[in-house]
Write a protein that holds these residues in place. Structure first.
Motif, PDB file in Angstrom:
ATOM      1  N   LYS A 210      -9.699 -28.380 -16.886  1.00 56.26           N
ATOM      2  CA  LYS A 210      -9.249 -29.540 -17.542  1.00 56.26           C
ATOM      3  C   LYS A 210      -8.211 -30.000 -17.181  1.00 56.26           C
ATOM      4  N   SER A 211      -8.034 -31.122 -17.358  1.00 56.10           N
ATOM      5  CA  SER A 211      -6.569 -31.847 -17.081  1.00 56.10           C
ATOM      6  C   SER A 211      -6.718 -33.436 -17.631  1.00 56.10           C
ATOM      7  N   ARG A 212      -5.632 -33.761 -18.358  1.00 52.98           N
ATOM      8  CA  ARG A 212      -5.642 -35.106 -19.038  1.00 52.98           C
ATOM      9  C   ARG A 212      -5.321 -36.066 -17.885  1.00 52.98           C
ATOM     10  N   TRP A 213      -4.868 -35.838 -16.733  1.00 53.53           N
ATOM     11  CA  TRP A 213      -4.208 -36.746 -15.860  1.00 53.53           C
ATOM     12  C   TRP A 213      -4.649 -36.241 -14.351  1.00 53.53           C
ATOM     13  N   ALA A 214      -4.548 -35.094 -13.999  1.00 53.83           N
ATOM     14  CA  ALA A 214      -5.059 -34.481 -12.457  1.00 53.83           C
ATOM     15  C   ALA A 214      -6.567 -34.300 -12.364  1.00 53.83           C
ATOM     16  N   GLU A 215      -7.075 -34.545 -11.132  1.00 55.10           N
ATOM     17  CA  GLU A 215      -8.504 -33.962 -10.713  1.00 55.10           C
ATOM     18  C   GLU A 215      -8.755 -32.851 -10.936  1.00 55.10           C
ATOM     19  N   GLU A 216      -9.790 -32.557 -11.573  1.00 50.88           N
ATOM     20  CA  GLU A 216     -10.181 -31.040 -12.059  1.00 50.88           C
ATOM     21  C   GLU A 216     -11.016 -30.521 -10.671  1.00 50.88           C
ATOM     22  N   GLY A 217     -10.825 -29.045 -10.755  1.00 47.86           N
ATOM     23  CA  GLY A 217     -11.802 -28.416  -9.863  1.00 47.86           C
ATOM     24  C   GLY A 217     -10.927 -27.193  -9.154  1.00 47.86           C
ATOM     25  N   PRO A 218     -11.802 -26.611  -8.282  1.00 46.37           N
ATOM     26  CA  PRO A 218     -11.173 -25.282  -7.631  1.00 46.37           C
ATOM     27  C   PRO A 218      -9.639 -25.729  -6.883  1.00 46.37           C
ATOM     28  N   ILE A 219      -8.966 -24.548  -6.963  1.00 47.76           N
ATOM     29  CA  ILE A 219      -7.500 -24.486  -6.565  1.00 47.76           C
ATOM     30  C   ILE A 219      -7.575 -23.882  -5.301  1.00 47.76           C
ATOM     31  N   ALA A 220      -7.735 -22.542  -5.440  1.00 47.55           N
ATOM     32  CA  ALA A 220      -7.557 -21.393  -4.392  1.00 47.55           C
ATOM     33  C   ALA A 220      -8.217 -20.250  -4.757  1.00 47.55           C
ATOM     34  N   ALA A 221      -8.623 -19.577  -3.710  1.00 51.54           N
ATOM     35  CA  ALA A 221      -8.937 -17.839  -3.914  1.00 51.54           C
ATOM     36  C   ALA A 221      -7.663 -17.114  -3.894  1.00 51.54           C
ATOM     37  N   PHE A 222      -7.642 -15.879  -4.624  1.00 53.90           N
ATOM     38  CA  PHE A 222      -6.618 -15.155  -4.522  1.00 53.90           C
ATOM     39  C   PHE A 222      -7.024 -13.882  -4.528  1.00 53.90           C
ATOM     40  N   ALA A 223      -6.109 -12.710  -4.190  1.00 51.81           N
ATOM     41  CA  ALA A 223      -6.501 -11.334  -4.158  1.00 51.81           C
ATOM     42  C   ALA A 223      -5.185 -10.726  -5.052  1.00 51.81           C
ATOM     43  N   LEU A 224      -5.216  -9.498  -5.538  1.00 48.13           N
ATOM     44  CA  LEU A 224      -4.288  -8.853  -6.236  1.00 48.13           C
ATOM     45  C   LEU A 224      -3.882  -7.573  -4.971  1.00 48.13           C
ATOM     46  N   ARG A 225      -2.713  -7.633  -4.937  1.00 47.63           N
ATOM     47  CA  ARG A 225      -2.112  -6.398  -3.861  1.00 47.63           C
ATOM     48  C   ARG A 225      -1.065  -5.384  -4.748  1.00 47.63           C
ATOM     49  N   PHE A 226      -1.351  -4.245  -4.481  1.00 47.74           N
ATOM     50  CA  PHE A 226      -0.440  -3.194  -5.191  1.00 47.74           C
ATOM     51  C   PHE A 226       0.954  -2.940  -4.429  1.00 47.74           C
ATOM     52  N   VAL A 227       1.953  -3.238  -5.178  1.00 47.04           N
ATOM     53  CA  VAL A 227       3.414  -3.114  -4.392  1.00 47.04           C
ATOM     54  C   VAL A 227       3.786  -1.928  -5.186  1.00 47.04           C
ATOM     55  N   GLN A 228       4.396  -0.859  -4.278  1.00 49.48           N
ATOM     56  CA  GLN A 228       4.859   0.309  -4.679  1.00 49.48           C
ATOM     57  C   GLN A 228       6.311   0.133  -5.267  1.00 49.48           C
ATOM     58  N   LEU A 229       6.842   0.580  -6.504  1.00 53.72           N
ATOM     59  CA  LEU A 229       8.232   0.668  -6.910  1.00 53.72           C
ATOM     60  C   LEU A 229       8.981   1.781  -6.939  1.00 53.72           C
ATOM     61  N   GLY A 230       7.958   2.699  -6.696  1.00 49.51           N
ATOM     62  CA  GLY A 230       8.926   4.076  -6.620  1.00 49.51           C
ATOM     63  C   GLY A 230       7.723   5.281  -6.593  1.00 49.51           C
ATOM     64  N   THR A 231       8.431   6.574  -6.939  1.00 43.65           N
ATOM     65  CA  THR A 231       7.429   7.691  -7.181  1.00 43.65           C
ATOM     66  C   THR A 231       7.925   8.258  -8.543  1.00 43.65           C
ATOM     67  N   ASP A 232       6.855   9.043  -9.209  1.00 47.16           N
ATOM     68  CA  ASP A 232       7.097   9.757 -10.492  1.00 47.16           C
ATOM     69  C   ASP A 232       7.520  11.145 -10.176  1.00 47.16           C
ATOM     70  N   GLU A 233       7.546  11.904 -11.229  1.00 43.47           N
ATOM     71  CA  GLU A 233       8.058  13.364 -11.050  1.00 43.47           C
ATOM     72  C   GLU A 233       6.978  14.184 -10.229  1.00 43.47           C
ATOM     73  N   ASP A 234       5.789  13.588 -10.295  1.00 37.60           N
ATOM     74  CA  ASP A 234       4.752  14.476  -9.268  1.00 37.60           C
ATOM     75  C   ASP A 234       4.739  13.907  -7.641  1.00 37.60           C
ATOM     76  N   GLY A 235       5.470  12.966  -7.574  1.00 33.11           N
ATOM     77  CA  GLY A 235       5.420  12.182  -6.137  1.00 33.11           C
ATOM     78  C   GLY A 235       4.610  11.086  -5.711  1.00 33.11           C
ATOM     79  N   ASP A 236       3.851  10.874  -6.958  1.00 30.84           N
ATOM     80  CA  ASP A 236       2.686   9.860  -7.098  1.00 30.84           C
ATOM     81  C   ASP A 236       3.530   8.570  -6.966  1.00 30.84           C
ATOM     82  N   ALA A 237       2.748   7.492  -6.297  1.00 36.02           N
ATOM     83  CA  ALA A 237       3.512   6.089  -6.288  1.00 36.02           C
ATOM     84  C   ALA A 237       3.135   5.461  -7.659  1.00 36.02           C
ATOM     85  N   TYR A 238       4.052   4.452  -8.071  1.00 33.29           N
ATOM     86  CA  TYR A 238       3.674   3.708  -9.190  1.00 33.29           C
ATOM     87  C   TYR A 238       4.215   2.330  -8.820  1.00 33.29           C
ATOM     88  N   GLY A 239       3.736   1.210  -9.526  1.00 26.03           N
ATOM     89  CA  GLY A 239       4.098   0.033  -9.287  1.00 26.03           C
ATOM     90  C   GLY A 239       3.366  -0.954  -9.955  1.00 26.03           C
TER      91      GLY A 239
END
Length: 399
Positions: free
Chosen positions: A257-286
């Protein structure tokens, strides 16, 4: 840090926004015309956007979608785009501004999500993004009023540290931030929208609550239709979710919905995991980050394959089954090309078994099945089959 003493109560400069002047303010004009504007008395202004042709500069825009579709990740990505001035899903950021997230749920995940997003999109530099976990009940007008000076203080700090104003206030989620008595009550929904505007209007910010969709995406925003009706824009996150496994695919962003712009699909997207570090067990977290797929058509614009009508479904199954037991090589019309074929009479019992009918009367059921087979045979050329008659038999084979 508090608001600077020389700052007015309304930090946001609003004088540059022209509004229609009411007819009747001049001396001698009938007072009954006060508040009316006549055609020609006010020149239309172009719409103001935070993101061109997507999000208005102020008001209320709702970000909706089903659970697990990626609403909060998209909200974070929007904050990064606004903070860097880089495009959001290919749309131009008109003004670089700061973002405040009122995280009524999931506040503990925001640090990782924001760090992952800025590490990918902002080379890890600090951005004008702030969040608040202990969100008061925004359904209470007194709580909203008490929150206003805190929002002004955030605006002041962003101006001082980053040189930008606070332009977006996200509420994650609307259901968690507002103690709703009845989500379907239109009067209550309108009150919630008024409270959102109370948060944004004093500083000229856009307020964007994140809200869940109903049981299916077709129902749209959960609760009263007044939410959609009262919003200036609605962004929709669409996805295919397997409710048994939790797997989510084919995510996309859409302007519902928009009061001014043309409505409709914008774009597809995906979610990608980004590692920020490792925990005390050596497992990745992010955390995950949003990756728009601007070179792919949005899933909502892809034409879904048309389902075969029931008579064709029955015919295809009956043909394959009958071909196993009765199929043989024959020449079309006795002298043409050689094909693997069966006769319609050979297939008829299997078609009768496969085609379901609601008729309880035997004669009527038989007549319905005969008509269904007749329709299926007529439509054969559209579904990869050919028919022809010779030597007193009607033959059927794949084209």
């Amino acid at each position: 840090m508090g608001v600077k003493p020389d700052q007015s109560d309304t930090i946001y400069e609003r004088t540059r926004f022209r509004r229609p002047h009411p007819v009747g303010s001049e001396h001698g004009v009938d007072a009954a015309l006060l508040g009316f504007t006549f055609d020609g008395d006010a020149q239309p202004d172009p719409p103001r956007y935070l993101v061109k042709n997507l999000l208005p500069a102020e008001g209320v825009a709702i970000l909706g979608g089903q659970s697990g579709a990626g609403k909060t990740f998209t909200g974070v990505d929007l904050g990064v785009s606004l903070g860097t001035g880089e495009p959001f899903f290919g749309r131009r950021v008109v003004e670089r501004v700061g973002t405040l997230i009122l995280a009524a749920e999931g506040a503990g995940t925001l640090a990782a999500r924001i760090e992952a997003a800025r590490s990918v999109r902002a080379s890890g530099k600090r951005l004008p993004i702030a969040w608040m976990g202990a969100v008061p009940n925004l359904a209470d007008p007194e709580e909203v009023k008490a929150l206003q000076p805190k929002i002004r203080a955030v605006d002041a700090r962003m101006r001082e540290e980053f040189g930008v104003r606070l332009g977006l206030i996200e509420i994650d989620t609307m259901a968690a931030a507002f103690a709703m008595k009845d989500e379907n009550d239109a009067a209550e929904a309108q009150q919630h929208l008024r409270h959102m505007r109370m948060l944004g209007e004093p500083i000229g910010a856009l307020v964007m609550p994140i809200h869940h969709y109903g049981k299916t995406e077709d129902t749209g925003l959960r609760g009263s239709s007044a939410y959609r009706g009262g919003a200036d824009a609605v962004l929709s996150i669409m996805a295919d979710r397997n409710q048994v496994t939790g797997e989510v695919t084919t995510r996309s962003l859409n302007l519902a919905k928009s009061r001014w712009a043309e409505e409709g699909p914008i774009a597809a997207f995906a979610l990608r995991f980004v590692q920020l570090g490792t925990d005390e067990d050596g497992d990745a977290y992010g955390a995950c980050v949003v990756e728009p797929k601007m070179d792919e058509p949005p899933p909502s614009t892809r034409k879904a394959p048309q389902k075969d009508p029931l008579p064709i479904v029955a015919l295809k199954g009956a043909f394959d089954e009958t071909l196993l037991t009765h199929g043989r090589d024959v020449q079309v019309r006795g002298a043409g090309e050689t094909v693997r074929a069966i006769t319609v009479e050979e297939m008829r019992p299997e078609f009768r078994r496969r085609y379901a009918t609601a008729e309880t009367d035997g004669d009527k059921a038989a007549a319905t099945i005969r008509q269904a087979l007749k329709r299926a045979l007529s439509a054969c050329p559209k579904h990869g089959f050919k028919t022809a008659a010779w030597n007193g038999e009607e033959w059927l084979w794949r084209a």
